[in-house]
Design an enzyme around this catalytic site. Structure first.
Site, PDB file in Angstrom:
ATOM      1  CB  CYS A  77      -0.821  -0.167   1.333  1.00 52.67           C
ATOM      2  SG  CYS A  77      -1.738   1.588   1.386  1.00 52.67           S
ATOM      3  CB  CYS A  81      -0.345   1.994   5.692  1.00 46.41           C
ATOM      4  SG  CYS A  81      -1.113   0.572   5.015  1.00 46.41           S
ATOM      5  CB  CYS A 121      -5.452  -0.554   2.515  1.00 50.64           C
ATOM      6  SG  CYS A 121      -4.214  -0.966   3.757  1.00 50.64           S
ATOM      7  CB  CYS A 154      -4.065   2.962   5.840  1.00 53.74           C
ATOM      8  SG  CYS A 154      -4.075   2.935   4.092  1.00 53.74           S
ATOM      9  CB  CYS A 210      -9.246  -3.547 -11.646  1.00 54.08           C
ATOM     10  SG  CYS A 210      -9.173  -2.147 -12.769  1.00 54.08           S
TER      11      CYS A 210
HETATM   12 FE    FE Z   1      -2.826   1.038   3.597  1.00 49.97          FE
END
Ligand code: FE
Length: 164
Positions: free
Chosen positions: A82, A85, A131, A134, A154
């Protein structure tokens, strides 16, 4: 330009979904965010660590223009984390070219790393992927990926970083 990108996006989403097998129906929706190690920041704090494009996609659920992201055609090996984070999300060996203009993955490293949410915006019914650590918007998951799961994550390039 934004309008053209959006039209391409709609065409792709519609075309890709025409062979829908409804595999996303098996995904568990609306899990809560990971309470352990959960990251929460104010909008101002996110703006300090993210680029304007990353902030727009991750925190405002934006979509980058198709065929524009830095990882769309990337074939390097590694783990995609990510961009907000650092949570490990996708392995490069599950990445494939779906021809849709965004990085596509057949699977996530661990389903506990993401949250699936029904998204009815823009006149479509889709499954949003965020995610779990976060809450950042990553993209959407569709039913037309390769076997065995037939899923296509995607994902916006702006939402991820490749760790080689
Ligand atoms: Fe994240």
């Amino acid at each position: 330009m934004k309008k053209i990108a959006y039209l391409i996006f709609l065409c792709c989403a519609t075309a890709c979904n025409s062979s829908s097998q409804n595999n996303t129906a098996n995904l568990k929706l609306n899990k809560t965010m990971n309470s352990e190690n959960k990251i929460t920041k104010t909008d101002e704090e996110w703006k300090e660590i993210l680029s304007p494009e990353q902030y727009h996609v991750l925190r405002e659920k934006g979509t980058e223009a198709p065929f524009s992201g830095k990882y769309y055609l990337d074939k390097e090996k590694g783990t995609y984390v990510c961009a907000a984070c650092g949570a490990e999300l996708f392995k490069s060996d599950t990445k494939f070219d779906a021809g849709c203009g965004w990085p596509s993955f057949a699977d996530v490293i661990d389903s506990s790393k993401v949250i699936f949410t029904r998204d009815i915006s823009h006149g479509m019914i889709r499954t949003e992927v965020t995610c779990a650590k976060c809450g950042g918007h990553l993209g959407h998951v569709f039913d037309d990926g390769p076997a065995p799961k037939h899923l296509r994550y995607c994902i916006n390039s702006a939402s991820i970083e490749l760790k080689k």
